[in-house]
Write a protein that holds these residues in place. Structure first.
Motif, PDB file in Angstrom:
ATOM      1  N   GLU A 165      21.977  34.704 139.612  1.00  0.00           N
ATOM      2  CA  GLU A 165      21.165  34.880 140.558  1.00  0.00           C
ATOM      3  C   GLU A 165      20.569  33.684 141.269  1.00  0.00           C
ATOM      4  OE1 GLU A 165      20.650  35.798 137.650  1.00  0.00           O
ATOM      5  OE2 GLU A 165      18.645  35.184 137.131  1.00  0.00           O
ATOM      6  N   SER A 166      20.540  32.680 140.459  1.00  0.00           N
ATOM      7  CA  SER A 166      19.546  31.580 140.755  1.00  0.00           C
ATOM      8  C   SER A 166      20.161  30.277 140.157  1.00  0.00           C
ATOM      9  CB  SER A 166      18.122  31.816 140.110  1.00  0.00           C
ATOM     10  OG  SER A 166      18.141  31.882 138.917  1.00  0.00           O
ATOM     11  N   ARG A 184      19.441  30.127 136.880  1.00  0.00           N
ATOM     12  CA  ARG A 184      20.403  30.857 135.857  1.00  0.00           C
ATOM     13  C   ARG A 184      21.609  30.092 135.464  1.00  0.00           C
ATOM     14  NH1 ARG A 184      18.615  34.174 132.316  1.00  0.00           N
ATOM     15  NH2 ARG A 184      17.271  34.818 133.965  1.00  0.00           N
ATOM     16  N   ASP A 220      15.099  33.245 126.794  1.00  0.00           N
ATOM     17  CA  ASP A 220      14.195  33.359 128.149  1.00  0.00           C
ATOM     18  C   ASP A 220      13.441  34.336 128.336  1.00  0.00           C
ATOM     19  OD1 ASP A 220      15.241  34.021 131.624  1.00  0.00           O
ATOM     20  OD2 ASP A 220      13.568  32.781 130.741  1.00  0.00           O
ATOM     21  N   ARG A 221      13.656  35.493 129.149  1.00  0.00           N
ATOM     22  CA  ARG A 221      12.906  36.617 129.236  1.00  0.00           C
ATOM     23  C   ARG A 221      12.656  37.393 127.866  1.00  0.00           C
ATOM     24  NH1 ARG A 221      15.550  38.901 134.781  1.00  0.00           N
ATOM     25  NH2 ARG A 221      15.722  36.902 135.886  1.00  0.00           N
ATOM     26  N   ARG A 270       4.163  36.101 135.947  1.00  0.00           N
ATOM     27  CA  ARG A 270       4.031  35.357 137.443  1.00  0.00           C
ATOM     28  C   ARG A 270       3.135  36.312 138.246  1.00  0.00           C
ATOM     29  NH1 ARG A 270       9.843  32.543 137.733  1.00  0.00           N
ATOM     30  NH2 ARG A 270       9.677  31.385 135.637  1.00  0.00           N
ATOM     31  N   ASN A 323      10.375  32.281 142.170  1.00  0.00           N
ATOM     32  CA  ASN A 323      11.309  31.423 141.770  1.00  0.00           C
ATOM     33  C   ASN A 323      12.035  30.477 142.904  1.00  0.00           C
ATOM     34  OD1 ASN A 323      13.465  32.897 143.056  1.00  0.00           O
ATOM     35  ND2 ASN A 323      14.943  32.273 141.510  1.00  0.00           N
ATOM     36  N   ASP A 341      10.229  27.098 138.665  1.00  0.00           N
ATOM     37  CA  ASP A 341      11.525  26.853 138.254  1.00  0.00           C
ATOM     38  C   ASP A 341      11.709  25.135 138.026  1.00  0.00           C
ATOM     39  OD1 ASP A 341      12.396  29.292 137.771  1.00  0.00           O
ATOM     40  OD2 ASP A 341      13.914  29.356 139.214  1.00  0.00           O
TER      41      ASP A 341
HETATM   42  C1  GZL Z   1      12.386  32.704 134.072  1.00  0.00           C
HETATM   43  C2  GZL Z   1      13.853  33.100 134.489  1.00  0.00           C
HETATM   44  C3  GZL Z   1      14.005  33.630 135.961  1.00  0.00           C
HETATM   45  C4  GZL Z   1      13.709  32.395 136.804  1.00  0.00           C
HETATM   46  C5  GZL Z   1      14.639  32.812 138.005  1.00  0.00           C
HETATM   47  O1  GZL Z   1      12.248  32.469 132.646  1.00  0.00           O
HETATM   48  O2  GZL Z   1      13.936  34.429 133.706  1.00  0.00           O
HETATM   49  O3  GZL Z   1      15.039  34.228 136.167  1.00  0.00           O
HETATM   50  O4  GZL Z   1      12.496  31.911 137.312  1.00  0.00           O
HETATM   51  C6  GZL Z   1      15.796  33.491 137.081  1.00  0.00           C
HETATM   52  O5  GZL Z   1      15.465  31.780 138.747  1.00  0.00           O
HETATM   53  O6  GZL Z   1      16.511  34.192 138.044  1.00  0.00           O
END
Ligand code: GZL
Ligand code: ZN
Length: 376
Positions: free
Chosen positions: A77-78, A81, A155-156, A214, A263, A293
């Motif tokens: 998505e980004s 990522r 990550d998350r 955030r 982001n 980011d």
């Molecule tokens: C952050 C991550 C987020 C980013 C985005 O830890 O999970 O997901 O900030 C990404 O760019 O899509």
């Protein structure tokens, strides 16, 4: 490897039992030397089992030592990522001694659950999970645990009833990221005598810990400093959705002077929408754009001022996840939660540093050199 070995051992044990019972005859028919032969066979297997399971890592090494890692990735998505996926693929490469199974879930939790189940079927050695949202993981993580496969969250974060359902987590602190942005904005507004802040919050994927943290960081600051969060809408961490949401917001509100994008890709989309509407962004513009980011493209916009502040969230988790796996392979203790900090990048030098819960965080002014040194 461990699990297959156990199965072999159990089979051998059964053979001994069956043998004693005499396949084709009753237990008392087996001759003495048969039983002895079977027992020694079992002993050999037992020894093999003890030897192998006793020092599995060596055993892994002995038969090529390939460690199989299954990675369930959120999606693509980004820019963040993409950098995260590259870091994982570069780390868990064949030449580094891994068989890497990568699954892109296209931002859908059900695809991640399916991927994890496939990894369990394939009996991988480790599962890495970058969870799209924080809840809904208990059942599938229990299945991985029952299969004896360690899960590392990347990550998350996940919110599960029992944190033994995962072995470790490595990632960043989104609430701290949000608080850094909030305190930076407070200091910047003071330095520029901006009395009234009317904020549009373009949120990340709703229910992801990145969005939750955030958003909370902004809401706390708005509460503390009397700012007005005019609208909150998800941009799903993508540029297209960020642009679409900003276009809609511009049609509904004409008092927005800060756009808080959760982001960089949302920020790129929002900036396109703002400029297409004839308004301007930047220190002397109609709106200030805050982002997260600090990707290369994001910092390029900070250099020009289009993004006024970009809080780092480092995506290069491949080596960090590998370090945890190497420790587990060596039977070493590892931390359950492994936090990665990041910098605060800004256009200009209006704000030197921010202090959050007693800790001072310096602010880095973005220059060409700063961008040139970045790893992503
Ligand atoms: C952050 C991550 C987020 C980013 C985005 O830890 O999970 O997901 O900030 C990404 O760019 O899509
Ligand atoms: Zn400037």
């Amino acid at each position: 490897m461990k699990r297959k070995l156990l199965a072999a051992f159990l089979c051998a044990a059964m053979v001994v039992t069956m043998g004693a019972a005499g396949c084709g005859g009753s237990s008392n028919e087996a001759s003495t030397d048969d039983t002895a032969a079977e027992e020694s066979a079992a002993e050999d297997t037992t020894d093999a089992a003890e030897e192998e399971s006793g020092d599995d890592a060596a055993a892994e090494e002995s038969d090529g030592g390939v460690i199989t890692v299954g990675f369930s990735q959120v999606g693509a998505e980004s820019d963040w990522r993409t950098a995260n996926s590259e870091s994982m693929k570069n780390t868990f490469s064949e030449e580094n001694g891994y068989k890497f199974i990568f699954d892109d879930a296209q931002q859908k939790q059900e695809n991640q659950i399916t991927a994890i189940r496939n990894f369990v079927q394939q009996d991988v050695d480790y599962i890495l999970l970058a969870p799209v949202t924080e809840t809904g993981w208990d059942t599938v993580l229990q299945e991985a645990k029952d299969a004896g496969i360690p899960v590392i969250i990347v990550d998350r974060m996940v919110d599960v009833s029992d944190d033994s359902l995962y072995t470790a987590w490595v990632g960043t602190n989104p609430l701290l990221e949000g608080r850094k942005a909030g305190e930076w904005l407070k200091a910047y507004a003071e330095a520029h005598n901006i009395e009234e802040l009317n904020i549009a919050d373009i949120q990340g994927t709703i229910g992801s810990t990145a969005q939750i943290g955030r958003t909370q960081g902004l809401e706390e600051a708005a509460e503390k400093y009397g700012w007005n969060i005019v609208v909150q809408q998800t941009g799903e961490f993508t540029q297209a959705k960020g642009q679409e949401v900003m276009e809609s917001i511009l049609k509904q509100y004409d008092n927005i002077n800060v756009v808080y994008c959760e982001n960089d890709n949302e920020a790129f989309g929002a900036i396109d929408a703002i400029e297409a509407s004839g308004k301007t962004v930047g220190p002397d513009g109609d709106m200030l754009v805050i982002s997260f980011d600090s990707t290369n493209a994001g910092l390029t916009d900070v250099l020009s001022g289009k993004i006024i502040c970009d809080v780092e969230c480092n995506p290069l988790h491949g080596p960090r996840a590998e370090e945890l796996i190497k420790k587990l392979e060596a039977g070493e203790e590892i931390e359950k939660e492994n936090y990665v900090d990041g910098e605060i990048f800004a256009h200009g030098t209006d704000v030197e540093s921010v202090t959050i819960e007693g800790t001072e965080y310096p602010v880095t002014e973005v220059t060409e050199d700063v961008i040139a040194e970045r790893a992503y």
